[in-house]
Design an enzyme around this catalytic site. Structure first.
Site, mmCIF file in Angstrom:
data_model
loop_
_atom_site.group_PDB
_atom_site.id
_atom_site.type_symbol
_atom_site.label_atom_id
_atom_site.label_comp_id
_atom_site.label_asym_id
_atom_site.label_seq_id
_atom_site.Cartn_x
_atom_site.Cartn_y
_atom_site.Cartn_z
ATOM 1 N N ASN A 75 4.082 -1.893 13.883
ATOM 2 C CA ASN A 75 3.602 -2.184 12.530
ATOM 3 C C ASN A 75 3.615 -3.684 12.237
ATOM 4 O O ASN A 75 3.447 -4.102 11.092
ATOM 5 C CB ASN A 75 4.483 -1.483 11.489
ATOM 6 C CG ASN A 75 4.469 0.015 11.668
ATOM 7 O OD1 ASN A 75 3.431 0.610 11.877
ATOM 8 N ND2 ASN A 75 5.643 0.633 11.587
ATOM 9 N N HIS A 121 5.736 9.100 2.121
ATOM 10 C CA HIS A 121 6.741 8.842 3.158
ATOM 11 C C HIS A 121 8.060 9.564 2.869
ATOM 12 O O HIS A 121 8.430 9.771 1.706
ATOM 13 C CB HIS A 121 6.995 7.322 3.176
ATOM 14 C CG HIS A 121 7.796 6.843 4.334
ATOM 15 N ND1 HIS A 121 9.132 6.570 4.243
ATOM 16 C CD2 HIS A 121 7.439 6.564 5.616
ATOM 17 C CE1 HIS A 121 9.576 6.129 5.413
ATOM 18 N NE2 HIS A 121 8.558 6.112 6.262
ATOM 19 N N GLU A 140 1.501 5.988 -2.203
ATOM 20 C CA GLU A 140 1.393 4.853 -1.295
ATOM 21 C C GLU A 140 -0.011 4.294 -1.471
ATOM 22 O O GLU A 140 -0.929 5.043 -1.811
ATOM 23 C CB GLU A 140 1.573 5.305 0.167
ATOM 24 C CG GLU A 140 2.964 5.831 0.445
ATOM 25 C CD GLU A 140 3.138 6.338 1.881
ATOM 26 O OE1 GLU A 140 2.451 5.831 2.788
ATOM 27 O OE2 GLU A 140 3.952 7.238 2.084
ATOM 28 N N SER A 165 0.812 5.990 5.524
ATOM 29 C CA SER A 165 1.346 5.520 6.798
ATOM 30 C C SER A 165 0.875 6.321 7.999
ATOM 31 O O SER A 165 0.816 5.789 9.098
ATOM 32 C CB SER A 165 2.868 5.503 6.750
ATOM 33 O OG SER A 165 3.373 6.768 6.403
ATOM 34 N N ASP A 204 3.969 2.319 -3.247
ATOM 35 C CA ASP A 204 4.600 1.859 -2.015
ATOM 36 C C ASP A 204 3.524 1.168 -1.180
ATOM 37 O O ASP A 204 2.570 1.811 -0.741
ATOM 38 C CB ASP A 204 5.202 3.075 -1.290
ATOM 39 C CG ASP A 204 5.901 2.723 0.018
ATOM 40 O OD1 ASP A 204 5.529 1.715 0.639
ATOM 41 O OD2 ASP A 204 6.810 3.477 0.421
ATOM 42 N N HIS A 224 2.324 -0.548 4.057
ATOM 43 C CA HIS A 224 1.301 -0.861 5.063
ATOM 44 C C HIS A 224 0.168 -1.719 4.518
ATOM 45 O O HIS A 224 -0.818 -1.955 5.197
ATOM 46 C CB HIS A 224 0.744 0.436 5.653
ATOM 47 C CG HIS A 224 1.794 1.232 6.340
ATOM 48 N ND1 HIS A 224 2.187 0.997 7.640
ATOM 49 C CD2 HIS A 224 2.597 2.223 5.890
ATOM 50 C CE1 HIS A 224 3.157 1.824 7.969
ATOM 51 N NE2 HIS A 224 3.430 2.585 6.926
ATOM 52 N N LYS A 238 7.154 -4.630 8.293
ATOM 53 C CA LYS A 238 5.870 -4.312 8.920
ATOM 54 C C LYS A 238 5.001 -5.575 9.035
ATOM 55 O O LYS A 238 5.316 -6.425 9.847
ATOM 56 C CB LYS A 238 5.238 -3.154 8.168
ATOM 57 C CG LYS A 238 6.055 -1.891 8.486
ATOM 58 C CD LYS A 238 5.784 -0.671 7.682
ATOM 59 C CE LYS A 238 6.741 0.427 8.164
ATOM 60 N NZ LYS A 238 6.870 1.538 7.237
HETATM 61 C C1 PLP Z 1 8.019 2.254 6.826
HETATM 62 C C2 PLP Z 1 7.922 2.787 5.452
HETATM 63 C C3 PLP Z 1 9.004 2.764 4.589
HETATM 64 C C4 PLP Z 1 10.366 2.342 5.033
HETATM 65 O O1 PLP Z 1 10.464 0.991 5.217
HETATM 66 P P1 PLP Z 1 11.607 0.400 6.194
HETATM 67 O O2 PLP Z 1 11.753 -1.006 5.785
HETATM 68 O O3 PLP Z 1 11.096 0.599 7.581
HETATM 69 O O4 PLP Z 1 12.842 1.219 5.942
HETATM 70 C C5 PLP Z 1 8.811 3.178 3.293
HETATM 71 N N1 PLP Z 1 7.613 3.629 2.870
HETATM 72 C C6 PLP Z 1 6.559 3.701 3.702
HETATM 73 C C7 PLP Z 1 5.256 4.207 3.176
HETATM 74 C C8 PLP Z 1 6.672 3.292 5.010
HETATM 75 O O5 PLP Z 1 5.638 3.382 5.839
#
Ligand code: PLP
Length: 389
Positions: free
Chosen positions: A47, A133, A176, A180, A205, A208, A239
């Protein structure tokens, strides 16, 4: 009580058992796995979209902070772990996300597990997209609020549910911006209308999306012009920002509230100085160097054109995350293994990460990938025996 032995056996039989395999060498988008030392694989499951993890500016910032402050931060932020560096990072993030203030967390998982229960409790409602997620889902469950899950990206259903169930308590909508596992995008403008009409809080969120979308890398909320209306803009530094940790941006009151109430913030050690400095360098870079984003998007377009010439269509989606649906877990694992033989490292994503029957290969594109890498991957994928497409 689960019987561990039986559980492991069942997972083994169904192709659902996961195991760890260490990377022993890594760099420039390539990796070598333990047990397969002779082979260098092109990494399609990272990522680190903008290839910032190895960027000299992040490494230099981390080294400098390490030398100045040491390896660990020593305490939680509300104790003596609070460094000026954390505040600088939070100011930069707030600016990036177009909000008044921001707060950092140990990780994205911790952010979601802490923010959601701070906002909603028993007697409140949370409307959550079905494909959100796991960390969002866990935050919802931890909150004890009534959880109402709507079909993925189905705002008509969400509207019906809001009409039927929205009472007078707190109601939080969580989505989101780029999903993801599917790489598709949430219709944020329409969602903002719903949130305003029904008087809900909106949390997005952008794990990505930050760094990858938006004129300044501020994510889909910037690109769609909805930063103002989004109450909580959450994301990770792990990421596209090439570092570790996470943040939420919002208005000053919201951030003051969360720093008092989000238990995963209050009761957890502050991010280490080197990590914080690297994240800060990354936030600055993505604002200052839009060509990082442009290069990535050119690679995405190139790869998709190759797959489309081979018969794939709209299911490839609008982002750097490209799902190739396979169906059953065993079949997805077999395809990932066949690709590995061709020098391509791509992860088979299986239930429970995705719904049953939708196991897939998840190609994730980064700025490391050269046209030759992308051509090699597309060719290997298109030539797989028994391709479902
Ligand atoms: C990866 C991810 C997380 C978690 O983030 P980390 O910093 O890896 O713990 C939360 N929400 C989504 C949508 C993700 O893809």
């Amino acid at each position: 009580m689960v019987d561990v032995k039986i559980w492991l056996n069942q997972q083994q039989v169904s192709g659902g058992l996961r195991s760890l395999r260490p990377v022993i060498r890594r760099g420039k988008g390539r990796l070598t796995l333990a047990g397969d030392e002779a082979r260098e694989l092109i990494d399609f499951s990272s990522n680190d979209y903008l290839a910032l993890a190895e960027h000299p500016a992040l490494i230099a910032a981390a080294q400098e902070a390490l030398g100045r402050f040491g390896a660990g931060s020593g305490a939680a932020r509300l104790m003596s772990g609070d460094l000026a560096l954390h505040h600088e990072l939070e100011e930069a993030v707030a600016q990036l996300k177009g909000k008044e203030a921001a707060l950092t967390f140990g990780s994205g998982y911790l952010a979601n597990a802490g923010i959601i229960p701070a906002l909603a409790a028993r007697h409140d409602l949370i409307f959550s997209d079905r494909l959100n997620h796991a960390s969002i889902h866990d935050g919802c469950r931890l909150s004890g609020a009534r959880l109402i899950r709507f079909r993925h990206n189905d705002l008509n259903q969400l509207e019906d549910l809001l009409k039927e169930k929205r009472g007078t308590g707190t109601a939080l909508i969580v989505v989101e911006s780029i999903y993801s596992m599917d790489g598709d995008r949430c219709p944020l403008r329409e969602l903002v209308q719903l949130k305003e009409r029904f008087g809900c809080l909106l949390m997005v969120d952008e794990a990505h999306a930050t760094g990858v979308f938006g004129e300044n890398g501020g994510g889909v909320i910037e690109e769609d012009g909805v930063s103002e209306a989004v109450d909580l803009a959450m994301g990770t530094f792990g990421k596209a920002l090439g570092s570790y940790g996470a943040y939420v941006a919002g208005n000053r009151e919201m951030i003051d509230y969360l720093l008092n109430r989000a238990r995963s913030f209050v009761f957890s050690t502050a991010l280490p100085p080197a990590v914080t400095a690297a994240s800060l360098a990354a936030v600055r870079l993505i604002r200052q160097e839009p060509e990082l984003r442009r290069e990535l998007h050119a690679k995405i377009a190139f790869f998709k054109a190759l797959l489309q010439a081979g018969g794939y269509g709209a299911e490839l989606g609008p982002s750097q995350i490209i799902p190739i649906l396979v169906g059953e877990s065993g079949a997805a694992l077999a395809k990932a293994e066949q690709l590995r033989q061709q020098g391509i490292f791509v992860t088979a994503i299986r239930p429970p990460t995705v719904p049953k029957g939708t196991a897939r290969l998840r190609f994730s594109l980064t700025r490391h990938h050269s046209p030759a890498d992308l051509a090699q991957a597309a060719k290997a994928l298109l030539e797989l025996p028994g391709r479902a497409g």
